[in-house]
Design a protein around this motif. Structure first.
Motif, PDB file in Angstrom:
ATOM      1  N   UNK A  29       0.825  -1.227   0.000  1.00 27.21           N
ATOM      2  CA  UNK A  29       0.000   0.000   0.000  1.00 27.21           C
ATOM      3  C   UNK A  29       0.854   1.269   0.000  1.00 27.21           C
ATOM      4  N   UNK A  30       2.000   1.227  -0.687  1.00 23.24           N
ATOM      5  CA  UNK A  30       2.905   2.389  -0.675  1.00 23.24           C
ATOM      6  C   UNK A  30       2.282   3.615  -1.356  1.00 23.24           C
ATOM      7  N   UNK A  31       1.364   3.382  -2.304  1.00 26.34           N
ATOM      8  CA  UNK A  31       0.786   4.518  -3.032  1.00 26.34           C
ATOM      9  C   UNK A  31      -0.425   5.104  -2.293  1.00 26.34           C
ATOM     10  N   UNK A  32      -0.705   4.619  -1.089  1.00 25.25           N
ATOM     11  CA  UNK A  32      -1.837   5.146  -0.311  1.00 25.25           C
ATOM     12  C   UNK A  32      -1.307   6.024   0.836  1.00 25.25           C
ATOM     13  N   UNK A  33      -2.247   6.591   1.615  1.00 22.58           N
ATOM     14  CA  UNK A  33      -1.834   7.412   2.762  1.00 22.58           C
ATOM     15  C   UNK A  33      -1.399   6.561   3.951  1.00 22.58           C
ATOM     16  N   UNK A  34      -1.636   5.244   3.862  1.00 20.69           N
ATOM     17  CA  UNK A  34      -1.225   4.370   4.963  1.00 20.69           C
ATOM     18  C   UNK A  34      -0.408   3.194   4.415  1.00 20.69           C
TER      19      UNK A  34
END
Ligand SMILES: Cc1cc2nc3c(=O)[nH]c(=O)nc-3n(C[C@H](O)[C@H](O)[C@H](O)COP(=O)(O)OP(=O)(O)OC[C@H]3O[C@@H](n4cnc5c(N)ncnc54)[C@H](O)[C@@H]3O)c2cc1C
Length: 399
Positions: free
Chosen positions: A137-142
């Motif tokens: 989930x690196x492209x998310x805020x978490x």
């Protein structure tokens, strides 16, 4: 996620407890930013792994001025120059006189001891001996880090910023989708045969020696233990060499009219160190940022690996600090470009030193004589010496 994984929330999750990961963790904690480091090796193994040994002034200041430890100044050795040797003749490059700078001989395992002790002293959260590390989930805020701890318990770290400081063999850069990453890469047709020996120093400063038999680096550790390398084939089997063969090989690469004799002693480590130059661009994907060897590798001839890792961390720390203070991502957005400027300068210097000093098996006489011409150009010109001195001792951080 494993059904039983325990979730831990923090501001910054760091993969890798080498110099880059631990230094970043230290700086963030000093600034009141919560962070967790996960490291797959155990403390003892890292402490006993021998790698880099030369610290630029900027790296020394990061250890002393940020309160890690001042041991580098008392237990390390200040070197004000190096000896560039070819045709069996020595040429001192006097850093102090040329660029008013010096470096410190202070082994990487001592840097680790200092950083690990500082994290422990300050209540840092460093989890050693983890396994099954994954980043997601690196492209998310978490962005998240999954891992299993030394006791077999599964965890998932939920953070705002994820840092891949997991070295050249790590997982983080490969987790960046291939279409978002450019791998710049070259290999060299030679490697270093490295030894650690129990012997007194053969010279007060490092000797970088080009010879018709290949390159040798005569380096030190302390009064009793020395580090030396000679150019070898990348497929060489280090275990097949006897101590006598190794010493004879090293000696013939420094032989000269001045009669320089290496001081021999028992050899207690012998290994092959392969050379590569690699840069991952950009050093970022979403909210994951790469630092140190995770983002780039240099051949060791310029002594830049550990120093570059610290230089990345300086820039990344300032960007993360600014983000948590202001919620502006401006500095984070500029991190990769800013770090890469220094990375490419160091790549150039390491490539230049490597190619100038090593000999190629397939080189014809023209190429061999041209290389000596290049060494002559450097040592007979104050500007040439200054370029080497400035690059070796390190450009000011931020430049
Ligand atoms: C054998 C060797 C010799 C070297 N000699 C020199 C030298 O003489 N001079 C020089 O300038 N440089 C040298 N270098 C390079 C120098 O050691 C590195 O540039 C420096 O260690 C970079 O620091 P780092 O923190 O970025 O990476 P590292 O020190 O590699 O630290 C990364 C850490 O991440 C951990 N890790 C990896 N994968 C995971 C995972 N999946 N989960 C959790 N943790 C993980 C690793 O165990 C490691 O402790 C050498 C490197 C090697 C390998």
């Amino acid at each position: 996620m494993s059904a039983n994984a325990q979730i831990i929330k923090t501001q910054v999750g760091i993969v890798g407890g080498g110099p880059a990961g631990l230094m970043l963790s230290h700086l963030l904690a000093k600034s009141g930013i919560e962070n967790i480091v996960v490291e797959k090796r155990d403390h003892e193994t890292i402490k006993n792994t021998h790698r880099a040994g030369i610290l630029e002034t900027g790296s020394v200041k990061m250890l002393t001025d940020t309160g890690v430890d001042g041991r580098v100044l008392t237990d390390g050795y200040e070197h004000e120059g190096i000896d560039l040797r070819f045709r069996g003749e020595s040429h001192r490059i006097n850093f102090k006189e040329l660029v008013d700078a010096s470096v410190y001989l202070y082994p990487q395992n001592e840097v680790f001891v200092d950083l690990a002790a500082a994290r422990e002293r300050d209540g840092g959260d460093v989890r050693y001996s983890v396994s099954d590390t994954e980043v997601l989930d690196m492209a998310t805020d978490t962005p998240k880090i999954r891992f299993t701890d030394a006791e077999g318990n599964a965890f998932e770290i939920h953070c705002e910023i994820l840092v891949g400081a997991d070295g050249s063999q790590g997982i983080c850069k490969w987790a960046i989708p291939a279409e978002h990453r450019t791998d710049n890469f070259i290999e060299y047709p030679f490697a270093w045969f490295g030894i650690l020996t129990e012997a007194p120093p053969s010279a007060p400063e490092l000797i970088y020696s080009n010879s018709e038999h290949g390159f040798a680096l005569i380096s030190q550790r302390n009064e009793k233990v020395q580090r030396m390398y000679f150019q070898a084939d990348p497929n060489e089997d280090a275990s097949k060499w006897s101590e006598e063969q190794i010493w004879d090989e090293l000696q013939k690469r420094v032989d000269g009219p001045d009669g320089l004799q290496l001081k021999r002693g028992p050899i207690f480590e012998q290994m092959i160190l392969k050379f590569r130059s690699y840069v991952c661009e950009p050093m970022r994907y979403g909210n994951m940022f790469l630092a140190g060897d995770a983002g780039h590798t240099v051949p060791p001839t310029g002594a830049k690996g550990l120093n570059l890792a610290f230089a990345d961390v300086k820039v990344l720390f300032e960007a993360i600090d600014s983000y948590f203070a202001t919620k502006s991502k401006d500095l984070l957005d500029g991190y990769s470009e800013k770090a890469l400027r220094r990375v490419w300068k160091a790549q150039n210097f390491s490539y230049w030193m490597t190619n100038m000093l090593h000999t190629r098996k397939d080189a014809n006489p023209f190429e061999t004589k041209r290389a000596i011409g290049e060494l002559d150009t450097v040592v007979n010109s104050r500007y040439g010496q200054q370029y080497l001195a400035e690059s070796y001792t390190g450009w000011p951080h931020g430049l």
